[in-house]
Design a protein around this motif. Structure first.
Motif, PDB file in Angstrom:
ATOM      1  N   ASP A 119       0.837  -1.195   0.000  1.00  0.00           N
ATOM      2  CA  ASP A 119       0.000   0.000   0.000  1.00  0.00           C
ATOM      3  C   ASP A 119       0.878   1.253   0.000  1.00  0.00           C
ATOM      4  O   ASP A 119       2.104   1.169  -0.173  1.00  0.00           O
ATOM      5  CB  ASP A 119      -0.962  -0.010   1.182  1.00  0.00           C
ATOM      6  CG  ASP A 119      -0.257   0.028   2.537  1.00  0.00           C
ATOM      7  OD1 ASP A 119       0.937   0.388   2.595  1.00  0.00           O
ATOM      8  OD2 ASP A 119      -0.913  -0.289   3.548  1.00  0.00           O
ATOM      9  N   ALA A 120       0.266   2.407   0.220  1.00  0.00           N
ATOM     10  CA  ALA A 120       0.997   3.674   0.153  1.00  0.00           C
ATOM     11  C   ALA A 120       2.065   3.789   1.232  1.00  0.00           C
ATOM     12  O   ALA A 120       3.023   4.561   1.086  1.00  0.00           O
ATOM     13  CB  ALA A 120       0.021   4.838   0.266  1.00  0.00           C
TER      14      ALA A 120
ATOM     15  N   THR B 105      -3.507  -1.203  -3.562  1.00  0.00           N
ATOM     16  CA  THR B 105      -2.152  -1.459  -4.049  1.00  0.00           C
ATOM     17  C   THR B 105      -1.540  -0.227  -4.720  1.00  0.00           C
ATOM     18  O   THR B 105      -2.112   0.330  -5.657  1.00  0.00           O
ATOM     19  CB  THR B 105      -2.158  -2.634  -5.046  1.00  0.00           C
ATOM     20  OG1 THR B 105      -2.699  -3.792  -4.398  1.00  0.00           O
ATOM     21  CG2 THR B 105      -0.752  -2.938  -5.536  1.00  0.00           C
ATOM     22  N   GLN B 106      -0.358   0.160  -4.217  1.00  0.00           N
ATOM     23  CA  GLN B 106       0.394   1.266  -4.816  1.00  0.00           C
ATOM     24  C   GLN B 106       1.638   0.765  -5.541  1.00  0.00           C
ATOM     25  O   GLN B 106       2.124   1.389  -6.471  1.00  0.00           O
ATOM     26  CB  GLN B 106       0.796   2.273  -3.739  1.00  0.00           C
ATOM     27  CG  GLN B 106      -0.378   2.987  -3.099  1.00  0.00           C
ATOM     28  CD  GLN B 106      -1.187   3.793  -4.105  1.00  0.00           C
ATOM     29  OE1 GLN B 106      -0.620   4.554  -4.898  1.00  0.00           O
ATOM     30  NE2 GLN B 106      -2.508   3.638  -4.090  1.00  0.00           N
ATOM     31  N   ASP B 107       2.136  -0.394  -5.115  1.00  0.00           N
ATOM     32  CA  ASP B 107       3.326  -0.969  -5.756  1.00  0.00           C
ATOM     33  C   ASP B 107       3.145  -2.474  -5.826  1.00  0.00           C
ATOM     34  O   ASP B 107       2.550  -3.085  -4.920  1.00  0.00           O
ATOM     35  CB  ASP B 107       4.590  -0.619  -4.965  1.00  0.00           C
ATOM     36  CG  ASP B 107       5.848  -1.069  -5.704  1.00  0.00           C
ATOM     37  OD1 ASP B 107       5.929  -0.848  -6.933  1.00  0.00           O
ATOM     38  OD2 ASP B 107       6.733  -1.666  -5.065  1.00  0.00           O
TER      39      ASP B 107
ATOM     40  N   GLN C 280      -7.083   2.697 -11.479  1.00  0.00           N
ATOM     41  CA  GLN C 280      -6.120   1.806 -10.829  1.00  0.00           C
ATOM     42  C   GLN C 280      -5.670   0.686 -11.767  1.00  0.00           C
ATOM     43  O   GLN C 280      -4.510   0.287 -11.749  1.00  0.00           O
ATOM     44  CB  GLN C 280      -6.721   1.221  -9.552  1.00  0.00           C
ATOM     45  CG  GLN C 280      -6.739   2.176  -8.374  1.00  0.00           C
ATOM     46  CD  GLN C 280      -5.318   2.540  -7.938  1.00  0.00           C
ATOM     47  OE1 GLN C 280      -4.741   3.542  -8.394  1.00  0.00           O
ATOM     48  NE2 GLN C 280      -4.734   1.728  -7.073  1.00  0.00           N
TER      49      GLN C 280
ATOM     50  N   ARG D 150      -2.961   2.104 -13.853  1.00  0.00           N
ATOM     51  CA  ARG D 150      -1.688   2.270 -13.145  1.00  0.00           C
ATOM     52  C   ARG D 150      -1.004   0.922 -12.916  1.00  0.00           C
ATOM     53  O   ARG D 150       0.185   0.754 -13.196  1.00  0.00           O
ATOM     54  CB  ARG D 150      -1.918   2.975 -11.800  1.00  0.00           C
ATOM     55  CG  ARG D 150      -0.667   3.611 -11.218  1.00  0.00           C
ATOM     56  CD  ARG D 150      -0.980   4.435 -10.001  1.00  0.00           C
ATOM     57  NE  ARG D 150      -1.587   3.608  -8.966  1.00  0.00           N
ATOM     58  CZ  ARG D 150      -0.885   2.792  -8.173  1.00  0.00           C
ATOM     59  NH1 ARG D 150       0.424   2.693  -8.316  1.00  0.00           N
ATOM     60  NH2 ARG D 150      -1.482   2.067  -7.269  1.00  0.00           N
TER      61      ARG D 150
END
Length: 357
Positions: free
Chosen positions: A152-153, A168-170, A217, A220
């Motif tokens: 996450d972030a 999910t950020q990565d 998302q 991304r």
């Protein structure tokens, strides 16, 4: 003595592929008792795919995993030697979502858990039939279960408190140690106006604002995973893209299954080919079973007929496959559907006899 090859898809909510074929066969025999009939259960990567492989000698097995809302569920799959086939809808199918379930939170973790069980059993090749899901998580639930790192972030593993796409950020993935093959019936990309959020989100209960957020998302994550322009990556709410990210293949379900059934060879022996599904529309021409059967029949110069519950759009004239509305809505009683199909088969053969006479 005419020879008929019958390849009927399931009529969703009504009859199975094999029931449809038997109904058409009954209609043919009523008109011509001497007819030679060849039929098989068929599918295009959705409902009924297990039946196809069971008919090819695979053995039915069961396992415990979780459904799209995280509840324990028992699921069936098929195995032959070191190959397995699963229908992901048995874990995350739209009909499994309950009224109280939040559509945006549905995920594919159960599919990943089953993959790991099969891997641990020594299965080396897994075919995933991707039709009929109620999820739009980009396949991130599956990816988390098979060992990909979803953060996450704050840089910590996601909690699954909501859709994993929104957390999910990565993401970091690696090739899965089992050969994966996704059988798809759509060519949808992973994101965009023709992607899974916009194309299938409404039927999965997603609100307009949810669709916009999820597609953002998906774009991304799709770029992080290198899924731009991958046809079929958007199948099953992005599950096709997850398979691709693990080093797997995305293949057209109808074409692959028809190859396994040696349909091209069997068509060489046929005088007529029959196919159909509950609803014939534009999608039937793009990846669905009737469109693929029609193309093969056209290439083999064999007359082709499509029987359908509803015909919204007929096949292009170039495919030379006549579409007939069976006069039957796909949600009505299965016995009524079978009777209507028998009647339509007889009617078409009678018309054909008059024309040839």
């Amino acid at each position: 003595m005419a020879r008929h090859l019958i390849l009927m898809d399931a009529f969703k909510g009504s009859i199975s592929s094999i029931e449809g074929a038997e109904a058409v066969a009954s209609g043919i025999r009523a008109h011509d008792p001497t007819a030679i009939i060849d039929f098989s259960p068929v599918a295009d990567g959705g409902e009924g795919t297990l039946d196809v492989y069971l008919a090819l000698g695979y053995e039915l097995k069961t396992a415990m995993t979780m459904d799209l809302a995280g509840r324990p569920c028992e699921v069936q799959y098929a195995v032959k030697d070191t190959e397995a086939v699963i229908e992901v809808a048995h874990m995350c199918g739209l009909p499994m979502r309950r009224i109280e379930d939040d559509p945006i939170r549905m995920n594919t973790r159960g599919v990943g858990r089953l993959l790991n069980q099969l891997r641990d059993q020594g299965i080396a090749h897994i075919r995933l039939a991707l039709g009929g899901t109620g999820t739009t998580d980009g396949g991130l639930g599956l990816l988390a279960e098979v060992g990909c790192q979803l953060q996450d972030a704050s840089g910590v593993p996601i909690s699954f408190q909501t859709n994993p796409l929104l957390e999910t950020q990565d993401i970091r993935c690696h090739a899965y140690p089992v050969q994966l093959e996704a059988l798809v019936d759509v060519t949808a990309p992973y994101f965009g106006p023709d992607g899974p959020a916009y194309l299938f989100g409404p039927q999965k209960g997603l609100l307009p604002q949810d669709i916009v957020r999820l597609d953002q998302q998906l774009e991304r994550i799709g770029r992080l995973l290198g899924l731009e322009g991958i046809a079929g990556a958007g199948a099953a709410g992005g599950l096709g893209g997850a398979v691709h990210a693990l080093g797997g293949l995305i293949v057209p379900g109808a074409r692959t299954i028809l190859q396994h059934l040696r349909v091209a060879e069997r068509m060489q022996e046929a005088d007529y080919v029959w196919t159909g599904e509950g609803r014939v529309d534009r999608q039937s021409q793009i990846g669905k079973l009737p469109g693929e059967v029609a193309r093969m029949a056209n290439a083999a110069s064999v007359p082709c007929l499509i029987l359908a519950g509803i015909v919204e759009e007929k096949m292009p004239q170039a495919l030379d496959c006549r579409s007939i509305h069976a006069g039957q809505a796909i949600t009505l009683d299965s016995e009524q559907t079978k009777i209507r199909m028998q009647e339509q088969a007889q009617k078409w053969l009678e018309e054909l006899s008059v024309k040839q006479g």
